[in-house]
Motif scaffolding. Sequence first.
Motif, PDB file in Angstrom:
ATOM      1  N   ASP A  76      -0.500  15.969  -2.538  1.00 24.65           N
ATOM      2  CA  ASP A  76      -2.263  15.172  -2.778  1.00 24.65           C
ATOM      3  C   ASP A  76      -3.161  15.740  -3.306  1.00 24.65           C
ATOM      4  N   ASP A  94       0.467   4.038  -2.853  1.00 27.96           N
ATOM      5  CA  ASP A  94       0.836   5.405  -2.381  1.00 27.96           C
ATOM      6  C   ASP A  94       1.851   6.196  -3.256  1.00 27.96           C
ATOM      7  N   SER A 121       1.042  -1.527  -0.251  1.00 23.99           N
ATOM      8  CA  SER A 121      -0.100   0.015   0.090  1.00 23.99           C
ATOM      9  C   SER A 121       1.366   1.157   0.145  1.00 23.99           C
TER      10      SER A 121
END
Length: 194
Positions: free
Chosen positions: A90, A67, A63
């Motif tokens: 982000d 990311d 994960s």
Amino acid sequence: MFEQFTQEARRVVTESVAHCERAGAAAVTEEHLLLALLDQRGTRTDFALAALGVADRRDSVESALHDARRRGGLTRTETEALAGLGIDVDEVVATAEAAHGRGALAPAGFVRRRMLPARRPFSSAAKEILKKSLRIAVGRGDRRIGGEHLLLALTAGAGVVSEVLADHGATYATVERAMFGDGGTAGGAVPRTA
């Protein structure tokens, strides 16, 4: 150099190519080498990764790698530095993905292409890990390059993979202790090459 690899290290290299192909990536990266190391069973690296708790948290490792890939391969440190300049990574990722689709900022080695080479090349970063594993083996006085040297090489520099490993408790020092005990490297030096 491949002739100096142990059977385990050869298996890691071969399986890293398989990980690359399954991901549809254009080149084998450090990430693929790490995933192949995590696949090993009954080896010194498997023992070290299990002792450090990394093997039990493979989903978390994958994960974190995913990311970072979505962030264009930026490490958390780089993301925080950009935030200090007022750039919300982000938000940039969300905007790019809204306009161009999921994974729009993924590094070129991870972009799916229609025409992928039949034989996947190793990225320059992955080649550097292989070279670094040789330097580590020589520095330790070992005659062959094993999976343990590949794992140490993945932890011995800057980048997403070493950061993810460190976040999961696998630094150069902790991996070395788990694999070799308190003896450490020859001369006690940790080879930190970029």
